[in-house]
Motif scaffolding. Structure first.
Motif, PDB file in Angstrom:
ATOM      1  N   PRO A 220     -30.602  52.454 -59.791  1.00 38.01           N
ATOM      2  CA  PRO A 220     -29.746  52.023 -60.906  1.00 38.01           C
ATOM      3  C   PRO A 220     -28.500  51.264 -60.471  1.00 38.01           C
ATOM      4  N   LEU A 221     -28.021  51.542 -59.250  1.00 40.38           N
ATOM      5  CA  LEU A 221     -26.797  50.881 -58.783  1.00 40.38           C
ATOM      6  C   LEU A 221     -27.081  49.628 -57.950  1.00 40.38           C
ATOM      7  N   SER A 222     -28.365  49.235 -57.845  1.00 43.25           N
ATOM      8  CA  SER A 222     -28.689  48.089 -56.989  1.00 43.25           C
ATOM      9  C   SER A 222     -28.050  46.797 -57.498  1.00 43.25           C
ATOM     10  N   ALA A 223     -27.832  46.717 -58.804  1.00 45.98           N
ATOM     11  CA  ALA A 223     -27.219  45.504 -59.347  1.00 45.98           C
ATOM     12  C   ALA A 223     -25.782  45.329 -58.890  1.00 45.98           C
ATOM     13  N   PHE A 224     -25.172  46.412 -58.384  1.00 50.13           N
ATOM     14  CA  PHE A 224     -23.782  46.328 -57.943  1.00 50.13           C
ATOM     15  C   PHE A 224     -23.668  46.043 -56.442  1.00 50.13           C
ATOM     16  N   GLY A 225     -24.793  45.847 -55.783  1.00 52.77           N
ATOM     17  CA  GLY A 225     -24.777  45.532 -54.362  1.00 52.77           C
ATOM     18  C   GLY A 225     -24.523  44.053 -54.124  1.00 52.77           C
ATOM     19  N   PRO A 226     -24.520  43.631 -52.856  1.00 50.41           N
ATOM     20  CA  PRO A 226     -24.257  42.226 -52.529  1.00 50.41           C
ATOM     21  C   PRO A 226     -25.290  41.306 -53.165  1.00 50.41           C
ATOM     22  N   ALA A 227     -24.806  40.223 -53.748  1.00 52.37           N
ATOM     23  CA  ALA A 227     -25.697  39.225 -54.341  1.00 52.37           C
ATOM     24  C   ALA A 227     -25.775  37.968 -53.483  1.00 52.37           C
ATOM     25  N   VAL A 228     -24.893  37.847 -52.512  1.00 47.82           N
ATOM     26  CA  VAL A 228     -24.857  36.687 -51.630  1.00 47.82           C
ATOM     27  C   VAL A 228     -25.756  36.961 -50.431  1.00 47.82           C
ATOM     28  N   GLY A 229     -26.443  35.929 -49.956  1.00 49.81           N
ATOM     29  CA  GLY A 229     -27.326  36.092 -48.814  1.00 49.81           C
ATOM     30  C   GLY A 229     -26.566  36.476 -47.556  1.00 49.81           C
TER      31      GLY A 229
END
Length: 393
Positions: free
Chosen positions: A14-23
């Protein structure tokens, strides 16, 4: 019932969307962005201390320049980092804040209204640049400075300082091998013509790509040129997958005609005429690859000779092809170096991006430092033709 088809059965936290989005950062990006931004602000700041520099009252460093430097040096391909966005975005944000302060003294309202109008103006003028919001806040929170500089604040420090950073970014990216500002869709291709490389001819014009970006609400995050490059890269990867498990060893030419680094250019020209090749590897006695001579290398060498001798091009080309061995340019003088190479076991699909831009007519196949084969465009066309025939059967 069991799932049908290729459904994604991975469980997402559920918290994966709050992880890094940049490569993940590469070593080059870890060095290029921080070093460039740091040097730019150091040069800018040092220039302000030079005694012979005209003293402009408003030419100072302000905090938003740090945010602009992050975009200009760390993510130079972003539409938000292009010169129009940076200079106009910062400038029009400053203008909105000065206008607000000219009619409103209440600080909280001035800050909120300055920011809102700055964003509105940047979107309206297609100059969205996030540091512009910081410019508006700096102005709204510094009424004494605005009282002193007035509308001059828009031009110095804001627009003048941003223009200096843009100029430094252009120099830095050129020195480090990047393109900034990024190429616009109507920019010349690698050969100086309007045509894109074969791998980038998508059947979509710039307006089609703009519509895709706007329909997916990505117009502020990705440029038309970058979207085209991504689509082309995806198509190349799909084509590489269709080639299956073929390796370069299966398609390479093995019986090579080579020359040594000291071979006269006239001898190289004679080999091109005899064999009809478009490329000849340059090797040492133990078959160690030194470079490759393409036919265009002979033409470029003749052009340089014509300029140096102030003679005609065809006369220079004739001399280049027929000069005695003692005076002729050698293979090492005209060969291309630093070319991409592959190994025997490299997938054939790896050759697609190497051969599609026109800069190389062939890719050497090496084992250690020794050349063991070469794959030309003709070889690659044969592979693609056989793959298409099998797919159609």
């Amino acid at each position: 019932m069991p799932p049908h088809g290729n459904h994604d059965t991975r469980v997402h936290h559920p918290l994966s969307a709050f992880g890094p989005a940049v490569g993940r950062a590469t070593p080059a990006s870890l060095a290029r962005g921080p070093v460039g931004a740091g040097l730019a602000l150091a040069v800018f700041g040092a220039a302000l201390l030079l005694p012979w520099l005209p003293r402009w009252d408003g030419l100072i460093l302000i905090a938003p320049f740090g945010a602009s430097a992050v975009l200009l040096f760390a993510v130079p391909n972003s539409p938000l980092a292009q010169p129009w966005s940076a200079v106009v975005g910062n400038g029009i944000s400053a203008l909105m804040a000065v206008l607000v302060l000219s009619v409103m003294a209440e600080p909280v309202l001035a800050v909120s209204l300055s920011l809102a109008l700055a964003i509105f103006a940047m979107v309206l003028t297609r100059s969205l640049h996030p540091p512009g919001g910081a410019v508006a806040l700096v102005a709204a929170l510094s009424p004494e400075m605005i009282d002193r500089l007035g509308f001059g604040f828009v031009f110095a420090p804001v627009m003048a300082g941003t223009a200096v950073l843009v100029g430094l970014a252009m120099v830095w990216h050129r020195l480090t091998g990047r393109v900034y500002p990024f190429r616009q869709p109507d920019a010349a291709g690698p050969h100086g013509t309007a045509d894109k490389t074969p791998g980038q001819r998508l059947g979509l014009d710039p307006e089609d790509l703009r519509q895709i970006l706007e329909a997916n609400r990505q117009a502020s995050n990705l440029g038309v040129e970058d979207l085209g490059r991504l689509i082309a890269a995806a198509e190349q990867l799909a084509a590489a997958h269709q080639l299956g498990n073929q390796t370069c060893e299966e398609v390479m030419s093995r019986d090579l005609v080579t020359v040594s680094p000291t071979t006269p250019a006239g001898r190289v020209a004679a080999l091109f005429r005899t064999y009809g090749f478009t490329s000849i590897p340059v090797v040492t006695g133990d078959d160690r690859l030194e470079g490759v001579i393409f036919q265009i290398d002979l033409i470029r060498s003749a052009r340089r000779a014509a300029r140096q001798s102030h003679s005609g091009f065809f006369a220079a080309l004739t001399r280049l092809s027929g000069t005695s061995a003692r005076n002729a340019p050698r293979a090492r003088d005209i060969m291309s170096v630093g070319l991409p190479t592959v190994t025997r076991q490299s997938p054939v699909g790896d050759l697609l991006p190497l051969l599609d831009d026109g800069r190389a007519e062939a890719v050497p196949v090496i084992e250690g430092e020794r050349i063991v084969g070469i794959v030309t465009r003709s070889d690659m066309l044969s592979v693609l033709a056989r793959t298409a025939a099998r797919a159609a059967a």
